[in-house]
Design a protein around this motif. Structure first.
Motif, PDB file in Angstrom:
ATOM      1  N   ASP A 161       0.878  -1.228  -0.055  1.00 54.74           N
ATOM      2  CA  ASP A 161       0.018   0.162   0.022  1.00 54.74           C
ATOM      3  C   ASP A 161       1.000   1.286  -0.034  1.00 54.74           C
ATOM      4  OD1 ASP A 161      -2.599  -1.458   2.254  1.00 54.74           O
ATOM      5  OD2 ASP A 161      -2.335  -1.667   0.013  1.00 54.74           O
ATOM      6  N   VAL A 208       3.163   4.121  -1.436  1.00 53.02           N
ATOM      7  CA  VAL A 208       3.769   4.479  -2.620  1.00 53.02           C
ATOM      8  C   VAL A 208       4.385   5.834  -2.291  1.00 53.02           C
ATOM      9  CG1 VAL A 208       2.994   5.298  -4.893  1.00 53.02           C
ATOM     10  CG2 VAL A 208       1.851   3.433  -3.760  1.00 53.02           C
ATOM     11  N   GLN A 214      10.832  10.427  -4.555  1.00 57.08           N
ATOM     12  CA  GLN A 214      11.867   9.573  -5.351  1.00 57.08           C
ATOM     13  C   GLN A 214      12.633  10.183  -6.165  1.00 57.08           C
ATOM     14  OE1 GLN A 214       8.772   7.039  -7.972  1.00 57.08           O
ATOM     15  NE2 GLN A 214       8.078   6.098  -6.069  1.00 57.08           N
TER      16      GLN A 214
END
Length: 71
Positions: free
Chosen positions: A16, A18, A24
Motif C-alpha cells: 500500500d 507509494v 523518489q
C-alpha cells in the motif's frame, strides 16, 4: 491473539505504500550524487600496489602454465 508472522504484516503494508514522485526523484538525485563521489574518488595507493602485485602474480602463473604445456 494474531499468530501471523511479522513478514506477512510488513508485506501487506509495503503493497500500500507509494512514495510521492518528488520524494523518489530527490532520493534518486541524492544517491546518484553520493555514488558519483565514490566512483570518481582516487584509488588509494595501497590498493594500486595490491592490484599490481596481483597482476604480476597472474602473469607469472600464466607464463609458467604456458611453459609447462609446451614441455
Amino acid at each position: 491473539m494474531n499468530a501471523d508472522p511479522p513478514e506477512a504484516a510488513r508485506a501487506e503494508i509495503d503493497e500500500d505504500v507509494v512514495l510521492d514522485p518528488r520524494v523518489q526523484e530527490s532520493i534518486g538525485r541524492s544517491l546518484k550524487a553520493h555514488y558519483e563521489d565514490l566512483v570518481t574518488a582516487p584509488i588509494p595507493d595501497r590498493f594500486l600496489v595490491l592490484l599490481a602485485q596481483l597482476e604480476a602474480t597472474e602473469q607469472r602463473l600464466s607464463t609458467e602454465d604456458g611453459a609447462n604445456e609446451r614441455s
